[in-house]
Write an enzyme that holds these catalytic residues in place. Structure first.
Site, PDB file in Angstrom:
ATOM      1  N   GLY A 164      -1.792   6.484  -2.398  1.00 18.72           N
ATOM      2  CA  GLY A 164      -2.923   6.384  -3.327  1.00 18.72           C
ATOM      3  C   GLY A 164      -3.999   5.479  -2.761  1.00 18.72           C
ATOM      4  N   HIS A 165      -3.577   4.290  -2.304  1.00 17.54           N
ATOM      5  CA  HIS A 165      -4.533   3.384  -1.664  1.00 17.54           C
ATOM      6  C   HIS A 165      -5.154   4.050  -0.429  1.00 17.54           C
ATOM      7  CE1 HIS A 165      -1.624   0.317  -3.442  1.00 17.54           C
ATOM      8  NE2 HIS A 165      -2.768  -0.064  -3.963  1.00 17.54           N
ATOM      9  N   SER A 200       2.314   0.700  -6.759  1.00 16.02           N
ATOM     10  CA  SER A 200       3.135  -0.319  -6.104  1.00 16.02           C
ATOM     11  C   SER A 200       4.325  -0.670  -6.984  1.00 16.02           C
ATOM     12  CB  SER A 200       2.300  -1.572  -5.834  1.00 16.02           C
ATOM     13  OG  SER A 200       1.134  -1.230  -5.108  1.00 16.02           O
ATOM     14  N   LEU A 220       0.809  -1.217   0.000  1.00 16.56           N
ATOM     15  CA  LEU A 220       0.000   0.000   0.000  1.00 16.56           C
ATOM     16  C   LEU A 220       0.842   1.268   0.000  1.00 16.56           C
ATOM     17  CD1 LEU A 220      -2.685  -1.141   2.600  1.00 16.56           C
ATOM     18  CD2 LEU A 220      -2.741  -1.365   0.103  1.00 16.56           C
ATOM     19  N   HIS A 221       0.272   2.292  -0.600  1.00 13.17           N
ATOM     20  CA  HIS A 221       0.892   3.619  -0.633  1.00 13.17           C
ATOM     21  C   HIS A 221      -0.208   4.667  -0.433  1.00 13.17           C
ATOM     22  CE1 HIS A 221      -0.792   3.757  -4.646  1.00 13.17           C
ATOM     23  NE2 HIS A 221      -0.088   2.685  -5.006  1.00 13.17           N
TER      24      HIS A 221
HETATM   25  P1  AMP Z   1      -3.966  -1.967  -6.823  1.00 14.43           P
HETATM   26  O1  AMP Z   1      -3.463  -2.374  -5.484  1.00 14.43           O
HETATM   27  O2  AMP Z   1      -2.911  -1.490  -7.756  1.00 14.43           O
HETATM   28  O3  AMP Z   1      -4.899  -2.962  -7.436  1.00 14.43           O
HETATM   29  O4  AMP Z   1      -4.863  -0.672  -6.555  1.00 14.43           O
HETATM   30  C1  AMP Z   1      -5.972  -0.728  -5.693  1.00 14.43           C
HETATM   31  C2  AMP Z   1      -6.803   0.503  -5.893  1.00 14.43           C
HETATM   32  O5  AMP Z   1      -6.019   1.651  -5.604  1.00 14.43           O
HETATM   33  C3  AMP Z   1      -7.297   0.658  -7.346  1.00 14.43           C
HETATM   34  O6  AMP Z   1      -8.631   1.138  -7.336  1.00 14.43           O
HETATM   35  C4  AMP Z   1      -6.351   1.677  -7.905  1.00 14.43           C
HETATM   36  O7  AMP Z   1      -6.888   2.434  -8.973  1.00 14.43           O
HETATM   37  C5  AMP Z   1      -6.114   2.550  -6.686  1.00 14.43           C
HETATM   38  N1  AMP Z   1      -4.859   3.292  -6.850  1.00 14.43           N
HETATM   39  C6  AMP Z   1      -3.639   2.805  -7.181  1.00 14.43           C
HETATM   40  N2  AMP Z   1      -2.747   3.803  -7.285  1.00 14.43           N
HETATM   41  C7  AMP Z   1      -3.418   4.940  -7.008  1.00 14.43           C
HETATM   42  C8  AMP Z   1      -3.048   6.327  -6.962  1.00 14.43           C
HETATM   43  N3  AMP Z   1      -1.803   6.732  -7.208  1.00 14.43           N
HETATM   44  N4  AMP Z   1      -3.996   7.227  -6.648  1.00 14.43           N
HETATM   45  C9  AMP Z   1      -5.278   6.834  -6.399  1.00 14.43           C
HETATM   46  N5  AMP Z   1      -5.682   5.559  -6.426  1.00 14.43           N
HETATM   47  C10 AMP Z   1      -4.767   4.620  -6.733  1.00 14.43           C
END
Ligand code: AMP
Length: 297
Positions: A35-36, A186, A32-33
């Site tokens: 954004g999440h 990520s 997680l970062h």
């Molecule tokens: P992931 O773990 O990559 O599947 O992402 C999980 C959720 O976090 C998805 O809805 C992504 O679109 C969202 N997400 C990933 N990176 C970002 C970001 N930089 N800003 C906002 N949402 C993000």
């Protein structure tokens, strides 16, 4: 915060939630970062019971993609989620989600999945739609939270919710960026220091495309695309996969420069494939994301 690792425990926990309580779900693949966490914090404000799923979904990875080496750090993720006040974390195993004999997929079709990410990653959205529907079935959220960062994923899931009459409200939140414009991902963890510096090229290309868009170039979308291509061509560590201007809902290419529009880019920086986008909303305002002012991570 309760961490639930089996399907049966998750089903039992969901069955125990009072029907009057609003359940929010943030699906993630972990590592997680910010954004999440922006999704998690918004979801916290809008939910009585907040669930986050962490599942690196094998069906959305192509045979030569990075499933095995996708970054994982569950203890760190759990600390971050705990500090955001999450109620439930669901970390199923692959066997829980895809038991032996699993045979039923959600298979979106048409331009929405045959273009852009769909063209570069065949089968990707079939895997995404399938796992998201399964998570919706298991957790039965009232609201589910997704990032605009994955614009085509947003379009595919919105289509699925409409097509299959799912009673979940989708909440789509802006892309969170590092202070220099790089969209948080990520996969940024794969970048070597020189590549990390070069990776701002995606954001720079989108900025250039937006400027040309706003100048209403007589060349139309082709002029915007050319501006994005030129920026990437100027970065020796980057190789463009695609730069496009599409309708954010249908993903059909735009024939003229009008709202709504999506500027899309995918590029390799070294061996790492990154994506980004700017959205021009129907009302003519841009969603270019939010830059964090703190130190870059
Ligand atoms: P992931 O773990 O990559 O599947 O992402 C999980 C959720 O976090 C998805 O809805 C992504 O679109 C969202 N997400 C990933 N990176 C970002 C970001 N930089 N800003 C906002 N949402 C993000």
């Amino acid at each position: 915060m309760r961490v639930i690792t089996t399907l049966q425990d998750m089903l039992d926990a969901r069955a125990g939630c009072a029907s009057s309580r609003a359940v929010g779900l943030v699906p993630t693949m972990g590592y997680l970062h910010e954004g999440h966490l922006s999704l998690v914090r918004q979801a916290r404000r809008e939910s009585d019971i907040l669930a986050v799923s962490i599942f690196v979904n094998p069906t959305q990875f192509g045979p030569h993609e990075d499933l095995e080496r996708y970054p994982r750090d569950l203890p760190r993720d759990l600390r971050m989620l705990e500090s955001c006040g999450v109620d439930l974390v669901f970390t199923p195993t692959t066997a829980d989600i895809y038991p032996p004999g699993f045979a039923t997929y959600v298979d979106p079709s048409g331009p929405l999945v045959e273009t852009a990410e769909g063209a570069s990653r065949p089968g990707h959205f079939r895997g995404v739609a399938t796992v998201v529907l399964k998570l919706f079935q298991i957790l039965r959220p009232h609201r589910a939270y997704f990032g605009q960062k994955d614009a085509q994923q947003v379009a595919v899931i919105s289509r699925m919710v409409a097509d299959l009459n799912l009673s979940v409200v989708l909440r789509i939140l802006p892309t969170i960026r590092e202070a220099d414009g790089l969209a948080m991902s990520s996969r940024n963890a794969y970048l070597a220091p020189e590549e990390r510096a070069a990776a701002t090229v995606l954001h720079r290309a989108l900025e250039a495309g937006k400027q040309v868009f706003e100048g209403s170039t007589p060349e139309g979308p082709a002029g915007v695309i050319e501006a994005m291509q030129e920026v990437v061509a100027g970065e020796p560590r980057a190789r463009l996969d695609y730069a496009e201007v599409r309708d954010p809902k249908t993903f059909l290419p735009l024939e003229s420069l009008r709202a709504p529009a999506l500027l899309l880019i995918a590029a390799f920086v070294g061996p790492t494939r990154l994506i980004d986008n700017f959205l021009l909303r129907p009302d003519g305002t841009w969603d270019t994301g939010v830059e964090l002012t703190g130190p870059a991570t």
